[in-house]
Motif scaffolding. Structure first.
Motif, PDB file in Angstrom:
ATOM      1  N   GLU A  40     -40.692 123.814   6.103  1.00 49.89           N
ATOM      2  CA  GLU A  40     -41.308 123.002   5.053  1.00 49.89           C
ATOM      3  C   GLU A  40     -41.207 121.506   5.376  1.00 49.89           C
ATOM      4  O   GLU A  40     -42.187 120.753   5.234  1.00 49.89           O
ATOM      5  N   ALA A  41     -40.036 121.076   5.823  1.00 53.29           N
ATOM      6  CA  ALA A  41     -39.861 119.668   6.188  1.00 53.29           C
ATOM      7  C   ALA A  41     -40.729 119.306   7.387  1.00 53.29           C
ATOM      8  O   ALA A  41     -41.295 118.213   7.458  1.00 53.29           O
ATOM      9  N   ALA A  42     -40.836 120.245   8.342  1.00 54.73           N
ATOM     10  CA  ALA A  42     -41.665 119.998   9.532  1.00 54.73           C
ATOM     11  C   ALA A  42     -43.128 119.811   9.150  1.00 54.73           C
ATOM     12  O   ALA A  42     -43.821 118.953   9.709  1.00 54.73           O
ATOM     13  N   ILE A  43     -43.598 120.605   8.185  1.00 57.74           N
ATOM     14  CA  ILE A  43     -44.992 120.479   7.740  1.00 57.74           C
ATOM     15  C   ILE A  43     -45.220 119.126   7.071  1.00 57.74           C
ATOM     16  O   ILE A  43     -46.255 118.474   7.280  1.00 57.74           O
ATOM     17  N   LEU A  44     -44.246 118.676   6.261  1.00 59.02           N
ATOM     18  CA  LEU A  44     -44.362 117.356   5.633  1.00 59.02           C
ATOM     19  C   LEU A  44     -44.390 116.246   6.684  1.00 59.02           C
ATOM     20  O   LEU A  44     -45.159 115.289   6.576  1.00 59.02           O
ATOM     21  N   ILE A  45     -43.549 116.389   7.717  1.00 56.63           N
ATOM     22  CA  ILE A  45     -43.560 115.416   8.819  1.00 56.63           C
ATOM     23  C   ILE A  45     -44.930 115.414   9.487  1.00 56.63           C
ATOM     24  O   ILE A  45     -45.504 114.362   9.786  1.00 56.63           O
ATOM     25  N   GLY A  46     -45.463 116.613   9.713  1.00 55.88           N
ATOM     26  CA  GLY A  46     -46.775 116.733  10.344  1.00 55.88           C
ATOM     27  C   GLY A  46     -47.875 116.081   9.528  1.00 55.88           C
ATOM     28  O   GLY A  46     -48.744 115.382  10.077  1.00 55.88           O
ATOM     29  N   LEU A  47     -47.839 116.279   8.205  1.00 51.35           N
ATOM     30  CA  LEU A  47     -48.864 115.680   7.336  1.00 51.35           C
ATOM     31  C   LEU A  47     -48.772 114.153   7.359  1.00 51.35           C
ATOM     32  O   LEU A  47     -49.790 113.458   7.398  1.00 51.35           O
ATOM     33  N   GLY A  48     -47.538 113.624   7.358  1.00 53.14           N
ATOM     34  CA  GLY A  48     -47.370 112.166   7.414  1.00 53.14           C
ATOM     35  C   GLY A  48     -47.870 111.583   8.719  1.00 53.14           C
ATOM     36  O   GLY A  48     -48.567 110.557   8.736  1.00 53.14           O
ATOM     37  N   MET A  49     -47.574 112.247   9.833  1.00 55.20           N
ATOM     38  CA  MET A  49     -48.022 111.776  11.139  1.00 55.20           C
ATOM     39  C   MET A  49     -49.534 111.899  11.274  1.00 55.20           C
ATOM     40  O   MET A  49     -50.191 111.043  11.894  1.00 55.20           O
ATOM     41  N   ALA A  50     -50.105 112.940  10.672  1.00 57.30           N
ATOM     42  CA  ALA A  50     -51.561 113.115  10.717  1.00 57.30           C
ATOM     43  C   ALA A  50     -52.269 111.984   9.992  1.00 57.30           C
ATOM     44  O   ALA A  50     -53.262 111.428  10.480  1.00 57.30           O
ATOM     45  N   ALA A  51     -51.748 111.611   8.811  1.00 60.73           N
ATOM     46  CA  ALA A  51     -52.356 110.518   8.047  1.00 60.73           C
ATOM     47  C   ALA A  51     -52.266 109.201   8.825  1.00 60.73           C
ATOM     48  O   ALA A  51     -53.242 108.434   8.900  1.00 60.73           O
ATOM     49  N   ALA A  52     -51.100 108.949   9.428  1.00 58.75           N
ATOM     50  CA  ALA A  52     -50.938 107.719  10.216  1.00 58.75           C
ATOM     51  C   ALA A  52     -51.892 107.699  11.405  1.00 58.75           C
ATOM     52  O   ALA A  52     -52.527 106.677  11.708  1.00 58.75           O
ATOM     53  N   ALA A  53     -52.004 108.843  12.087  1.00 57.00           N
ATOM     54  CA  ALA A  53     -52.886 108.921  13.265  1.00 57.00           C
ATOM     55  C   ALA A  53     -54.342 108.686  12.886  1.00 57.00           C
ATOM     56  O   ALA A  53     -55.086 108.028  13.628  1.00 57.00           O
ATOM     57  N   TYR A  54     -54.751 109.196  11.737  1.00 57.09           N
ATOM     58  CA  TYR A  54     -56.142 109.034  11.320  1.00 57.09           C
ATOM     59  C   TYR A  54     -56.478 107.554  11.126  1.00 57.09           C
ATOM     60  O   TYR A  54     -57.507 107.069  11.626  1.00 57.09           O
ATOM     61  N   PHE A  55     -55.618 106.843  10.415  1.00 61.84           N
ATOM     62  CA  PHE A  55     -55.927 105.437  10.123  1.00 61.84           C
ATOM     63  C   PHE A  55     -55.761 104.539  11.356  1.00 61.84           C
ATOM     64  O   PHE A  55     -56.398 103.493  11.447  1.00 61.84           O
ATOM     65  N   ILE A  56     -54.941 104.968  12.305  1.00 66.05           N
ATOM     66  CA  ILE A  56     -54.783 104.189  13.540  1.00 66.05           C
ATOM     67  C   ILE A  56     -55.949 104.419  14.488  1.00 66.05           C
ATOM     68  O   ILE A  56     -56.478 103.482  15.105  1.00 66.05           O
ATOM     69  N   THR A  57     -56.359 105.674  14.624  1.00 64.86           N
ATOM     70  CA  THR A  57     -57.380 106.006  15.636  1.00 64.86           C
ATOM     71  C   THR A  57     -58.810 105.752  15.166  1.00 64.86           C
ATOM     72  O   THR A  57     -59.703 105.597  16.002  1.00 64.86           O
ATOM     73  N   ARG A  58     -59.036 105.686  13.864  1.00 67.71           N
ATOM     74  CA  ARG A  58     -60.404 105.499  13.376  1.00 67.71           C
ATOM     75  C   ARG A  58     -61.046 104.229  13.926  1.00 67.71           C
ATOM     76  O   ARG A  58     -62.146 104.291  14.491  1.00 67.71           O
ATOM     77  N   PRO A  59     -60.402 103.050  13.823  1.00 67.02           N
ATOM     78  CA  PRO A  59     -61.032 101.856  14.414  1.00 67.02           C
ATOM     79  C   PRO A  59     -61.059 101.902  15.943  1.00 67.02           C
ATOM     80  O   PRO A  59     -61.981 101.359  16.567  1.00 67.02           O
ATOM     81  N   LEU A  60     -60.084 102.566  16.561  1.00 65.30           N
ATOM     82  CA  LEU A  60     -60.073 102.664  18.021  1.00 65.30           C
ATOM     83  C   LEU A  60     -61.239 103.498  18.535  1.00 65.30           C
ATOM     84  O   LEU A  60     -61.881 103.152  19.535  1.00 65.30           O
TER      85      LEU A  60
END
Length: 494
Positions: free
Chosen positions: A262-282
């Motif tokens: 469960e904690a791993a999935i929450l970590i994954g969701l947080g990293m996914a959100a960060a990656a989306y906002f970082i990579t979108r302008p790139l």
């Protein structure tokens, strides 16, 4: 009388000498890798000798260190191909770059997160209490090491990526039965492992096919591919980042910190959100001026593929190093303490043999299986290879949640098969593809491919059958071989 400067006899002799030199050079190159591997085995035995002193038992530890190093080399030669093969096959990575990345991250995964405790009987398939003595247990584990190493070596030679976990399980099962009878085997555990032969490649193939279907539908067969890529590629990268973050949290960082699913999935969701906002302008910046065609869009997937190859290698090193050193650690513990334990601590020198053995095997013998996985099953490009890599991470997460024992080898190769078979089906049956081709070519009535073209196979059946056959017989083959080796060891070693 004319005089000819040409001396036919001398010329023929020189040609023969040149041919002999070329043959000798080729032969020396072929022997170079085995010679280096042999040197590593001796180095492993020398390292072990520094930690033991005299006695028959300690001689066995030194011999076991050499056999463990041999198994580690074969794991590197066979198993690691699954992590980097798709990236190489898609041309996102060169074979040299893949070898360097995989060797570094495999070693890092093994040494940083490889675990300081390992099960002595490979996932609890043998009850240690049924083994008569520590001496019998040592022979049991030696037989498992030898048989699994020989089998993985044979599989690599014929070009079949097999599960080294299953090879070790088969080895322990066979020698365990020979040592303590059929009652010593946990047949429920064996049933779960057998089920994973089907579950692992099926899950991997289905998930990879679903992502490829998504990419084809929302990017490839769109009128404005660049706009579609700007919309969806950041999302796909975010999914990959989240999946790999959860994957590493669950499987790759167990030694450093214990994280539940469960904690791993929450970590994954947080990293996914960060990656989306970082990579979108790139991605928007990278896609500026791109041509509206598939070859251009593929460039957007290269960096994620390299990233995935590194993380898969790290996680593989963290998890599968135990296949090489688990039996060796069990032998060391049994001889040093005269007892059979369900779990044992891994000495640092044992971990070093496993970590560097896997990397040596990859560098010396890995290219053959890397090319098999990346190039000889089906044709891969960066988008298809991305689906394979993402499938590997997601399938492990799903399987962990369901409590299913799965093979990373079966998942990755099953994903490659899934991509190939999906392409076959899609080429023949997709209405969207038919409408797109009709519109882009300007042909009023899109003509279906002729029968010969329509039935064109995009998965090499010979490779498919070889790999499936190797998967099916891995456990029984290593079990039989291990039982025979155990009988020999019992007869000659005692």
């Amino acid at each position: 009388m004319s005089y000819s400067a040409k001396k036919p006899t001398l010329d023929k002799d020189l040609e023969k000498l040149t041919g002999i030199e070329a043959a000798a050079s080729l032969q020396s190159r072929r022997l170079f890798a085995p010679a280096l591997a042999l040197v590593f085995l001796f180095v492993a035995m020398i390292i072990a000798s520094f930690y033991v002193t005299g006695g028959m038992g300690n001689t066995i530890i030194i011999a076991a260190a050499g056999i463990g190093a041999y198994l580690a080399i074969n794991i590197g030669a066979n198993d690691v191909a699954n992590n980097v093969g798709p990236a190489v096959g898609s041309k996102a990575l060169s074979i040299g770059g893949a070898l360097i990345i995989a060797a570094i991250f495999e070693s890092a995964g093994a040494l940083i997160a490889g675990g300081d405790v390992v099960g002595t009987v490979s996932k609890g398939i043998i009850d240690p209490s049924r083994v008569a003595s520590s001496e019998v247990f040592v022979n049991l584990m030696l037989a498992a090491l030898i048989s699994s190493a020989l089998w993985v070596n044979l599989a690599t030679w014929i070009g079949a990526p097999v599960s080294t976990t299953h090879a070790v399980v088969g080895g322990v099962t066979g020698s365990g039965i020979a040592a303590a009878g059929f009652a010593a085997v946990s047949w429920g555990t064996m049933g779960n492992i057998a089920a994973s032969w089907v579950i692992s490649p099926f899950l991997g193939g289905v998930i990879a096919a679903l992502f490829l279907a998504f990419i084809k539908t929302f990017i490839i067969y769109q009128d404005d591919k660049v706009a579609a890529a700007r919309r969806w590629v950041p999302m796909l990268i975010a999914i990959m980042t989240g999946a790999f973050s959860a994957y590493l949290a669950v499987k790759g960082l167990k030694k450093i910190v214990k994280i539940d699913l469960e904690a791993a999935i929450l970590i994954g969701l947080g990293m996914a959100a960060a990656a989306y906002f970082i990579t979108r302008p790139l991605i928007r910046k990278q896609s500026e001026g791109m041509e509206n065609r598939n070859q251009s869009i593929r460039k957007l997937f290269r960096a994620p593929l390299i990233f995935s190859a590194a993380l898969l290698s790290f996680a593989h090193g963290a998890n599968d190093v135990a296949n090489a050193i688990g039996p060796l650690a069990a032998i060391v513990h049994a001889i040093e303490f005269g007892e059979i334990a369900s779990k044992v601590a891994i000495p640092l020198w044992v971990m070093l043999i496993g970590a560097f053995g896997i990397s040596f095997g990859l560098l010396l013998f890995g290219p053959k299986l890397i090319r098999m996985v990346g190039e000889k099953i089906t044709k891969l490009n960066p988008m298809r290879a991305y689906c394979v890599a993402l499938s590997a991470a997601i399938t492990v997460i799903v399987a962990s949640g369901l409590g299913l024992p799965v093979s990373s080898t079966h998942i990755a190769v099953g994903a490659v098969f899934g991509v190939g078979f999906f392409r076959e089906w899609y080429t023949k049956n997709s209405k969207r593809r038919e409408a797109y081709v009709q519109k882009s070519t300007g042909v009023e009535s899109f003509k279906k491919p002729e029968k010969s073209s329509k039935n064109r196979m995009l998965v090499r059946r010979a490779s498919f059958m070889t790999i499936i056959a190797a998967w099916i017989i891995t456990v029984p083959a290593t079990a039989l071989l291990s039982a025979a080796v155990f009988a020999l060891l019992n007869a000659f070693v005692g």
